[in-house]
Design an enzyme around this catalytic site. Structure first.
Site, PDB file in Angstrom:
ATOM      1  N   ALA A   1       5.565  -9.987   0.425  1.00 19.85           N
ATOM      2  CA  ALA A   1       4.369 -10.533   0.330  1.00 19.85           C
ATOM      3  C   ALA A   1       3.568 -10.324  -0.715  1.00 19.85           C
ATOM      4  CB  ALA A   1       3.512  -9.795   1.538  1.00 19.85           C
TER       5      ALA A   1
ATOM      6  N   GLY B   1       8.954  -7.357   3.106  1.00 18.11           N
ATOM      7  CA  GLY B   1       9.354  -8.564   3.831  1.00 18.11           C
ATOM      8  C   GLY B   1      10.570  -9.060   3.125  1.00 18.11           C
TER       9      GLY B   1
ATOM     10  N   GLU C   1      13.068  -7.290   5.291  1.00 16.08           N
ATOM     11  CA  GLU C   1      13.073  -7.798   6.766  1.00 16.08           C
ATOM     12  C   GLU C   1      13.664  -9.039   6.893  1.00 16.08           C
ATOM     13  OE1 GLU C   1       8.835  -5.975   8.567  1.00 16.08           O
ATOM     14  OE2 GLU C   1       8.742  -7.294   6.659  1.00 16.08           O
TER      15      GLU C   1
ATOM     16  N   GLU D   1       6.454  -0.511   2.746  1.00  7.92           N
ATOM     17  CA  GLU D   1       5.049  -0.761   3.182  1.00  7.92           C
ATOM     18  C   GLU D   1       4.074   0.533   3.363  1.00  7.92           C
ATOM     19  OE1 GLU D   1       7.492  -4.224   4.624  1.00  7.92           O
ATOM     20  OE2 GLU D   1       7.614  -2.082   4.652  1.00  7.92           O
TER      21      GLU D   1
END
Length: 265
Positions: A67, A112, A115, A135
Protein backbone atom coordinates in the site's frame (compact mmCIF):
# COMPACT_ATOMS: atom_id res chain seq x y z
CA UNK A 1 -10.02 -2.87 -23.61
CA UNK A 2 -8.74 -2.35 -20.08
CA UNK A 3 -8.10 -6.09 -19.85
CA UNK A 4 -5.82 -6.00 -22.84
CA UNK A 5 -3.97 -2.99 -21.45
CA UNK A 6 -3.36 -5.01 -18.32
CA UNK A 7 -1.85 -7.71 -20.48
CA UNK A 8 -4.30 -10.48 -19.70
CA UNK A 9 -4.21 -12.33 -23.05
CA UNK A 10 -0.89 -14.20 -23.24
CA UNK A 11 -2.00 -17.15 -25.33
CA UNK A 12 -5.20 -19.02 -25.88
CA UNK A 13 -4.66 -21.15 -22.80
CA UNK A 14 -2.50 -19.00 -20.50
CA UNK A 15 -3.31 -15.50 -19.27
CA UNK A 16 -0.98 -12.98 -17.72
CA UNK A 17 -1.80 -10.24 -15.24
CA UNK A 18 0.82 -7.51 -15.15
CA UNK A 19 1.33 -4.70 -12.66
CA UNK A 20 3.14 -1.68 -14.01
CA UNK A 21 3.61 0.45 -10.89
CA UNK A 22 5.88 0.16 -7.84
CA UNK A 23 2.89 0.54 -5.63
CA UNK A 24 -0.03 -1.38 -7.03
CA UNK A 25 -2.50 -0.31 -4.38
CA UNK A 26 -2.04 3.29 -5.49
CA UNK A 27 -5.28 4.81 -6.70
CA UNK A 28 -6.64 4.43 -10.23
CA UNK A 29 -3.42 2.95 -11.59
CA UNK A 30 -3.45 0.07 -9.16
CA UNK A 31 -4.96 -3.31 -8.50
CA UNK A 32 -7.80 -1.87 -6.47
CA UNK A 33 -8.91 0.25 -9.42
CA UNK A 34 -12.38 -0.19 -10.84
CA UNK A 35 -11.00 -1.17 -14.26
CA UNK A 36 -8.75 -3.97 -13.06
CA UNK A 37 -11.21 -5.76 -10.80
CA UNK A 38 -14.04 -6.47 -13.31
CA UNK A 39 -11.41 -7.63 -15.81
CA UNK A 40 -10.12 -10.17 -13.33
CA UNK A 41 -13.55 -11.47 -12.41
CA UNK A 42 -15.32 -11.51 -15.78
CA UNK A 43 -12.41 -12.21 -18.13
CA UNK A 44 -10.74 -14.86 -16.02
CA UNK A 45 -13.24 -16.34 -13.60
CA UNK A 46 -15.71 -17.18 -16.35
CA UNK A 47 -13.18 -17.96 -19.11
CA UNK A 48 -13.08 -21.74 -19.53
CA UNK A 49 -10.35 -21.45 -22.20
CA UNK A 50 -7.76 -20.10 -19.76
CA UNK A 51 -5.86 -22.95 -18.11
CA UNK A 52 -3.22 -21.02 -16.11
CA UNK A 53 -2.84 -17.40 -14.95
CA UNK A 54 0.58 -15.84 -14.27
CA UNK A 55 0.86 -12.69 -12.13
CA UNK A 56 4.00 -10.64 -12.79
CA UNK A 57 5.35 -7.11 -12.49
CA UNK A 58 6.74 -4.93 -15.28
CA UNK A 59 8.69 -2.86 -12.74
CA UNK A 60 12.34 -3.92 -12.44
CA UNK A 61 13.13 -5.21 -8.94
CA UNK A 62 9.59 -4.88 -7.55
CA UNK A 63 6.80 -7.47 -7.65
CA UNK A 64 4.52 -5.34 -5.50
CA UNK A 65 5.54 -3.03 -2.68
CA UNK A 66 2.14 -2.97 -0.98
CA UNK A 67 0.00 0.00 0.00
CA UNK A 68 0.91 3.65 -0.51
CA UNK A 69 1.43 4.68 3.12
CA UNK A 70 1.28 8.41 2.29
CA UNK A 71 -2.18 7.87 0.80
CA UNK A 72 -3.20 5.70 3.76
CA UNK A 73 -2.04 8.35 6.25
CA UNK A 74 -4.64 10.77 4.92
CA UNK A 75 -7.57 8.39 5.41
CA UNK A 76 -9.99 8.51 8.32
CA UNK A 77 -10.91 5.34 10.24
CA UNK A 78 -13.89 4.52 8.04
CA UNK A 79 -12.02 5.10 4.76
CA UNK A 80 -9.11 2.98 5.97
CA UNK A 81 -11.43 0.11 6.88
CA UNK A 82 -13.20 0.28 3.50
CA UNK A 83 -9.86 0.48 1.65
CA UNK A 84 -8.48 -2.65 3.32
CA UNK A 85 -11.81 -4.46 2.93
CA UNK A 86 -11.60 -3.80 -0.83
CA UNK A 87 -8.10 -5.27 -0.97
CA UNK A 88 -9.14 -8.27 1.11
CA UNK A 89 -12.08 -8.89 -1.23
CA UNK A 90 -9.83 -8.65 -4.28
CA UNK A 91 -7.38 -11.16 -2.81
CA UNK A 92 -10.31 -13.50 -2.14
CA UNK A 93 -11.45 -13.16 -5.76
CA UNK A 94 -7.95 -14.06 -6.95
CA UNK A 95 -7.80 -17.03 -4.57
CA UNK A 96 -11.18 -18.22 -5.88
CA UNK A 97 -10.15 -18.21 -9.55
CA UNK A 98 -10.94 -21.74 -10.76
CA UNK A 99 -7.72 -22.30 -12.71
CA UNK A 100 -4.16 -22.52 -11.26
CA UNK A 101 -2.48 -19.17 -10.60
CA UNK A 102 1.27 -18.50 -10.38
CA UNK A 103 2.91 -15.42 -8.84
CA UNK A 104 6.32 -14.55 -10.30
CA UNK A 105 8.21 -12.64 -7.59
CA UNK A 106 11.23 -11.01 -9.24
CA UNK A 107 11.77 -8.33 -6.59
CA UNK A 108 10.20 -6.79 -3.50
CA UNK A 109 6.91 -8.35 -2.32
CA UNK A 110 6.16 -6.59 0.94
CA UNK A 111 2.93 -6.29 2.89
CA UNK A 112 0.08 -6.33 0.39
CA UNK A 113 2.53 -7.45 -2.28
CA UNK A 114 3.18 -10.71 -0.47
CA UNK A 115 -0.55 -11.02 0.27
CA UNK A 116 -1.15 -10.94 -3.49
CA UNK A 117 1.43 -13.70 -4.01
CA UNK A 118 -0.13 -15.72 -1.17
CA UNK A 119 -3.54 -15.50 -2.87
CA UNK A 120 -2.02 -17.41 -5.82
CA UNK A 121 -1.72 -21.19 -5.87
CA UNK A 122 1.98 -21.29 -6.73
CA UNK A 123 4.88 -18.87 -6.29
CA UNK A 124 8.26 -18.58 -7.98
CA UNK A 125 10.94 -16.16 -6.78
CA UNK A 126 14.36 -14.85 -7.67
CA UNK A 127 16.93 -15.58 -4.96
CA UNK A 128 17.40 -11.81 -4.63
CA UNK A 129 13.68 -11.14 -4.05
CA UNK A 130 12.63 -9.78 -0.67
CA UNK A 131 9.34 -11.02 0.79
CA UNK A 132 7.67 -10.17 4.08
CA UNK A 133 4.49 -9.20 5.89
CA UNK A 134 5.98 -6.04 7.38
CA UNK A 135 2.75 -4.49 8.67
CA UNK A 136 3.69 -4.70 12.37
CA UNK A 137 6.66 -2.41 11.66
CA UNK A 138 4.09 0.22 10.55
CA UNK A 139 1.67 -0.17 13.45
CA UNK A 140 -0.65 -2.50 11.52
CA UNK A 141 -1.26 -6.19 10.96
CA UNK A 142 -1.72 -7.94 7.60
CA UNK A 143 -5.22 -6.98 6.47
CA UNK A 144 -5.63 -8.44 2.98
CA UNK A 145 -5.58 -12.10 3.96
CA UNK A 146 -1.95 -12.42 5.04
CA UNK A 147 -2.72 -13.36 8.65
CA UNK A 148 -4.76 -16.30 7.35
CA UNK A 149 -2.85 -17.41 4.24
CA UNK A 150 0.72 -17.26 5.59
CA UNK A 151 0.03 -19.80 8.40
CA UNK A 152 -1.65 -22.08 5.86
CA UNK A 153 1.42 -21.80 3.62
CA UNK A 154 4.29 -22.20 6.09
CA UNK A 155 2.72 -23.40 9.37
CA UNK A 156 1.63 -21.50 12.47
CA UNK A 157 4.90 -21.16 14.40
CA UNK A 158 6.88 -19.84 11.45
CA UNK A 159 4.06 -17.53 10.28
CA UNK A 160 3.76 -16.04 13.75
CA UNK A 161 7.52 -15.43 13.90
CA UNK A 162 7.50 -13.74 10.49
CA UNK A 163 4.46 -11.55 11.26
CA UNK A 164 5.46 -10.66 14.86
CA UNK A 165 8.94 -9.57 13.71
CA UNK A 166 8.00 -8.12 10.30
CA UNK A 167 11.00 -10.00 8.94
CA UNK A 168 11.88 -10.07 5.23
CA UNK A 169 13.21 -13.23 3.63
CA UNK A 170 14.96 -13.78 0.29
CA UNK A 171 13.96 -16.28 -2.38
CA UNK A 172 16.23 -19.07 -1.16
CA UNK A 173 14.98 -18.84 2.43
CA UNK A 174 11.42 -18.63 1.11
CA UNK A 175 11.76 -21.88 -0.84
CA UNK A 176 13.35 -23.58 2.20
CA UNK A 177 10.34 -22.70 4.36
CA UNK A 178 7.79 -23.62 1.71
CA UNK A 179 6.67 -20.04 1.08
CA UNK A 180 7.53 -20.35 -2.62
CA UNK A 181 7.63 -23.41 -4.87
CA UNK A 182 10.79 -22.55 -6.79
CA UNK A 183 13.65 -20.08 -6.38
CA UNK A 184 16.24 -19.26 -9.01
CA UNK A 185 19.22 -16.94 -9.55
CA UNK A 186 18.19 -13.58 -10.98
CA UNK A 187 19.17 -12.98 -14.61
CA UNK A 188 20.41 -9.77 -16.31
CA UNK A 189 16.88 -9.02 -17.57
CA UNK A 190 15.49 -9.24 -14.04
CA UNK A 191 12.75 -11.73 -14.96
CA UNK A 192 14.10 -15.07 -13.74
CA UNK A 193 11.07 -15.77 -11.53
CA UNK A 194 8.76 -14.96 -14.44
CA UNK A 195 10.61 -17.41 -16.68
CA UNK A 196 10.37 -20.02 -13.92
CA UNK A 197 6.64 -19.30 -13.64
CA UNK A 198 6.26 -19.86 -17.39
CA UNK A 199 8.13 -23.14 -17.00
CA UNK A 200 5.65 -24.20 -14.31
CA UNK A 201 2.74 -23.07 -16.49
CA UNK A 202 4.05 -25.15 -19.40
CA UNK A 203 3.96 -28.23 -17.17
CA UNK A 204 0.34 -27.53 -16.21
CA UNK A 205 -1.00 -26.62 -19.67
CA UNK A 206 -0.92 -30.14 -21.21
CA UNK A 207 -2.96 -31.64 -18.37
CA UNK A 208 -6.74 -32.06 -18.51
CA UNK A 209 -8.06 -28.57 -17.57
CA UNK A 210 -11.32 -29.66 -15.93
CA UNK A 211 -9.45 -32.25 -13.87
CA UNK A 212 -6.92 -29.59 -12.81
CA UNK A 213 -9.69 -27.16 -11.83
CA UNK A 214 -11.51 -29.85 -9.87
CA UNK A 215 -8.28 -30.85 -8.11
CA UNK A 216 -7.79 -27.20 -7.09
CA UNK A 217 -11.33 -27.00 -5.75
CA UNK A 218 -10.99 -30.29 -3.85
CA UNK A 219 -7.74 -29.19 -2.20
CA UNK A 220 -8.81 -25.62 -1.43
CA UNK A 221 -12.18 -26.58 0.04
CA UNK A 222 -10.81 -29.68 1.75
CA UNK A 223 -8.15 -27.68 3.61
CA UNK A 224 -10.86 -25.83 5.54
CA UNK A 225 -12.81 -28.85 6.83
CA UNK A 226 -12.27 -32.14 8.70
CA UNK A 227 -10.94 -35.07 6.66
CA UNK A 228 -14.30 -36.88 6.45
CA UNK A 229 -15.92 -33.78 4.94
CA UNK A 230 -12.86 -33.42 2.73
CA UNK A 231 -13.38 -36.91 1.36
CA UNK A 232 -16.97 -35.98 0.50
CA UNK A 233 -15.73 -32.88 -1.33
CA UNK A 234 -13.21 -35.02 -3.23
CA UNK A 235 -15.99 -37.41 -4.24
CA UNK A 236 -18.14 -34.53 -5.55
CA UNK A 237 -15.25 -33.08 -7.55
CA UNK A 238 -14.36 -36.51 -8.92
CA UNK A 239 -17.98 -37.06 -9.99
CA UNK A 240 -17.80 -33.90 -12.11
CA UNK A 241 -14.79 -35.25 -14.03
CA UNK A 242 -16.22 -38.72 -14.79
CA UNK A 243 -18.60 -37.62 -17.61
CA UNK A 244 -16.02 -35.43 -19.40
CA UNK A 245 -14.63 -36.16 -22.86
CA UNK A 246 -11.17 -35.45 -21.51
CA UNK A 247 -11.43 -38.42 -19.14
CA UNK A 248 -12.24 -40.67 -22.11
CA UNK A 249 -9.36 -39.09 -24.05
CA UNK A 250 -6.96 -39.75 -21.17
CA UNK A 251 -7.92 -43.42 -21.05
CA UNK A 252 -7.78 -43.78 -24.85
CA UNK A 253 -4.36 -42.11 -25.06
CA UNK A 254 -2.99 -44.45 -22.40
CA UNK A 255 -4.31 -47.54 -24.18
CA UNK A 256 -3.09 -46.31 -27.57
CA UNK A 257 0.31 -45.28 -26.11
CA UNK A 258 0.12 -41.69 -27.37
CA UNK A 259 0.09 -38.26 -25.74
CA UNK A 260 -3.44 -37.13 -24.77
CA UNK A 261 -5.01 -34.10 -26.50
CA UNK A 262 -7.26 -32.44 -23.95
CA UNK A 263 -9.88 -29.92 -25.04
CA UNK A 264 -11.43 -28.95 -21.71
CA UNK A 265 -14.71 -30.72 -22.44
Amino acid sequence: SNCRERGLPMSQEAAEVRTAHNNVWNGANGMASNTWKPCLVSSLHHDSAVRVVVFRSLVQGVFCAGADLKERAGMNHSDSDLFVHGLRSLMTEIALLPMPTVAAVDGFALGGGLELALACDLRTAANSAQMGLIETTRGLLPGAGGSQRLPRAVGFALAKELIFTGRRVDGQRAVDMGLVNRATEQNPDGDAAYREALSLAREILPQAPIAVRMAKEAMNRGMEVDITSGMAIERMCYARVIPTRDRQEGMAAFIEKRPPRYTGE
